[in-house]
Design an enzyme around this catalytic site. Structure first.
Site, short mmCIF file in Angstrom:
data_model
loop_
_atom_site.label_atom_id
_atom_site.label_comp_id
_atom_site.label_asym_id
_atom_site.label_seq_id
_atom_site.Cartn_x
_atom_site.Cartn_y
_atom_site.Cartn_z
N LYS A 170 0.86 -1.18 0.00
CA LYS A 170 0.00 0.00 0.00
C LYS A 170 0.90 1.23 0.00
O LYS A 170 1.49 1.58 1.02
CB LYS A 170 -0.91 0.03 1.23
N PRO A 171 1.02 1.91 -1.16
CA PRO A 171 1.84 3.12 -1.17
C PRO A 171 1.11 4.28 -0.51
O PRO A 171 -0.10 4.21 -0.28
CB PRO A 171 2.03 3.39 -2.67
N GLY A 224 7.61 4.87 7.79
CA GLY A 224 6.79 6.06 7.99
C GLY A 224 7.04 6.63 9.38
O GLY A 224 8.10 6.41 9.97
N SER A 225 6.05 7.31 9.89
CA SER A 225 6.24 8.00 11.17
C SER A 225 6.19 7.02 12.34
O SER A 225 5.56 5.96 12.27
CB SER A 225 5.14 9.05 11.34
N GLU A 246 10.61 0.96 9.96
CA GLU A 246 11.60 2.04 9.71
C GLU A 246 10.88 3.34 10.02
O GLU A 246 10.04 3.79 9.25
CB GLU A 246 12.03 2.03 8.23
N CYS A 280 14.03 10.57 6.43
CA CYS A 280 14.10 10.22 7.85
C CYS A 280 15.53 10.24 8.36
O CYS A 280 15.75 10.25 9.57
CB CYS A 280 13.44 8.87 8.10
N GLU A 377 10.80 16.13 14.88
CA GLU A 377 11.35 15.77 13.58
C GLU A 377 10.91 16.85 12.59
O GLU A 377 9.72 17.00 12.32
CB GLU A 377 10.85 14.39 13.14
P1 ADP Z 1 4.22 10.69 6.73
O1 ADP Z 1 4.17 11.61 7.89
O2 ADP Z 1 5.56 10.59 6.10
O3 ADP Z 1 3.09 10.85 5.75
P2 ADP Z 1 2.90 8.42 7.79
O4 ADP Z 1 3.42 7.52 8.83
O5 ADP Z 1 1.69 9.23 8.10
O6 ADP Z 1 4.12 9.28 7.36
O7 ADP Z 1 2.57 7.63 6.46
C1 ADP Z 1 3.35 6.57 5.96
C2 ADP Z 1 2.43 5.54 5.36
O8 ADP Z 1 1.55 5.10 6.38
C3 ADP Z 1 1.54 6.02 4.23
O9 ADP Z 1 1.44 4.98 3.28
C4 ADP Z 1 0.21 6.25 4.90
O10 ADP Z 1 -0.88 6.08 4.02
C5 ADP Z 1 0.23 5.14 5.91
N1 ADP Z 1 -0.66 5.34 7.07
C6 ADP Z 1 -0.91 6.47 7.75
N2 ADP Z 1 -1.75 6.23 8.79
C7 ADP Z 1 -2.04 4.90 8.75
C8 ADP Z 1 -2.82 4.02 9.57
N3 ADP Z 1 -3.49 4.44 10.63
N4 ADP Z 1 -2.85 2.72 9.21
C9 ADP Z 1 -2.16 2.27 8.16
N5 ADP Z 1 -1.40 3.03 7.37
C10 ADP Z 1 -1.34 4.34 7.66
#
Ligand code: ADP
Length: 473
Positions: A170-171, A224-225, A246, A280, A377
């Site tokens: 899932k991008p 991601g975060s 990561e 990151c 961050e």
């Molecule tokens: P950023 O701040 O870099 O956008 P995120 O952690 O919010 O980082 O997003 C990274 C990925 O996680 C994206 O693919 C986003 O769609 C996905 N994402 C964000 N929230 C959720 C969630 N609650 N469950 C699953 N995937 C999520």
């Protein structure tokens, strides 16, 4: 539309789909499919069927397919780079670099897949023999971010496929086109149907929940975060899935008095301003020692002031837009609150006229550890500079964070190189180097920056289980 869209023509222009826009100018690019929960559920079940035949292929056969994928990615380097720049905004030269970096994981793991050796262990008892096998874990899910829309996918999918796993990715909502293009090229390379599925969605929370809770999924790999990573780990806990995380960072960049100052300034530029500060491993806090502090700021400020800001598709651009308006607001708030707390604004500190999502590269000096810019961050083109006196003081300050992804330091002292490298509580350390990433080395963090390593020979172990077999004679 231009040539690159021929690659993904079957996947775009979908009615009521996920809408994608160009962060450089806000213009709508196209729409892609908005996957529904029941479709994702079916895709997982179909993937499990595909796993049987994919995992039974020899590693060498899988490697041949991955090598073809690698060559196809590189043959389409320019197309992919343009797609990435269009949807995530980064300068085109950086996107070309990302394509090569992303492809390198496919090439690397095509090779590593052939070397997932088990062991024969000297037995603990007469008449018994012990062997271990490494086997693919099964169906895996990957959730990836927008800041490296190509490389964060190949870094997960290449080892997964090489190991014999099948993958659903899932991008990020902002950057599905790069992911779809990779999927199209994988299919062209001979990756069988349902072995690598790209799921695009307007509902990351709902679809993310399926991808982290479905009993068939055996492993979740996320970039991601930290906040989202924690949610995904909790969701995955119920079915005890293996996870790779990561997550966020708070990278220190330390320059000691005995450093080569020109090299340190070059490293500072590279580590702070790549992708407009949206990686990151980007430096979050500069620590500059007393004796070199003013000179460093003088040289650094001259270079930052000369950065070319503009749309990523213009060849001269070094700093593109931030990903969206919310990112600009967040950066502006960090800068104003840090200045309100007593820091000096040396450069920038304002939006940039190139467009709504642009922010001027900024330098803050006289920053202290209690100020916002030293703690959150930043993920943008803002460089907070903290002055320090002693090695012990700077190591304590650098480690005073829940994060532990990348750290950088500059010194010519041999003893200091060892002392500081060992004392920094980080997964990756650049010593007189401002850029660390390569497919041959293990990428990953400690503390709340993550779990597991990507790339290197150990990267494939994240997608394998060790099976211990005891045989009586
Ligand atoms: P950023 O701040 O870099 O956008 P995120 O952690 O919010 O980082 O997003 C990274 C990925 O996680 C994206 O693919 C986003 O769609 C996905 N994402 C964000 N929230 C959720 C969630 N609650 N469950 C699953 N995937 C999520």
């Amino acid at each position: 539309m231009s040539d690159m869209f021929k690659l993904i023509a079957d996947y775009i222009g979908v009615e009521n789909g996920l809408s994608i826009s160009n962060p450089a100018n806000g213009q709508h690019i196209t729409t892609v499919k908005d996957w529904q929960a029941d479709e994702v559920d079916r895709a997982i079940i179909t993937a499990a069927e595909a796993f049987k035949s994919w995992s039974e292929q020899t590693a060498k056969d899988r490697a041949r397919i991955l090598q073809r994928w690698f060559h196809l990615i590189m043959d389409h380097q320019e197309d992919l780079a343009q797609i990435a720049t269009m949807e995530c905004g980064k300068p085109i030269a950086e996107s070309r670099g990302e394509v090569a970096y992303g492809a390198a994981f496919v090439e690397w793991f095509a090779e590593e897949g052939k070397r997932t050796y088990g062991d024969v262990i000297p037995s603990h008892a007469a008449g018994k023999r012990i062997i271990t096998l490494k086997q693919p874990i099964g169906v895996i899910s990957a959730i990836t971010p927008w800041n490296f829309p190509i490389a964060m996918i190949t870094r997960k999918i290449a080892p997964a496929l090489a190991a014999g796993c099948v993958a659903i990715v899932k991008p990020a909502e902002a950057t599905p086109l790069s992911a779809l293009a990779l999927g199209v090229l994988a299919k062209k390379a001979g990756v069988p149907a349902h072995v690598f599925t790209v799921v695009t969605t307007t509902g990351p929370v709902k679809i993310g929940k399926i991808l982290t809770t479905h009993p068939i999924i055996r492993k979740v790999s996320f970039t991601g975060s930290t906040a989202v990573g924690k949610i995904l780990m909790q969701q995955a806990a119920d079915t005890v899935k293996k996870t790779s995380m990561e997550l966020g960072g708070n990278a220190p960049f330390i320059v000691f008095d005995d450093a080569d100052i020109e090299a340190a300034v070059d490293g500072a530029m590279a580590s702070k301003f790549r992708n407009a500060g949206q990686t990151c491993v980007c430096t979050n806090r500069f620590f500059i020692q007393d004796g070199i502090h003013d000179e460093f700021i003088r040289l650094f400020t001259a270079k930052v002031a000369a950065l070319k800001i503009g749309p990523g598709n213009e060849a001269a651009t070094q700093i593109g837009p931030l990903i969206n308006g919310a990112a600009v607001q967040k950066i502006a708030k960090i800068v104003t609150s840090t200045v309100a707390a007593g820091a000096d604004l040396r450069l920038g500190g304002k939006r940039h006229p190139a467009g709504d999502n642009f922010y001027t590269p900024t330098i803050l000096t006289n920053v202290t550890m209690d100020m916002p810019a030293a703690n959150v961050e930043i993920f943008g083109p803002v460089a907070p500079i903290i002055r320090f006196k002693s090695e012990a003081e700077v190591i304590a300050a650098a480690n005073d964070t829940p994060y532990g992804l990348a750290a950088y330091f500059y010194t010519q002292g041999l003893g200091r190189v060892w002392r500081v490298a060992e004392a920094l509580e980080y997964g990756m350390v650049g010593i007189n180097e401002g850029i660390l990433s390569t497919e041959v080395a293990p990428f990953g963090g400690v503390k709340q920056s993550g779990i597991g390593r990507e790339g290197a020979s150990c990267g494939i172990d994240e997608y394998m289980e060790i099976k211990y077999c005891l045989m009586g004679l």
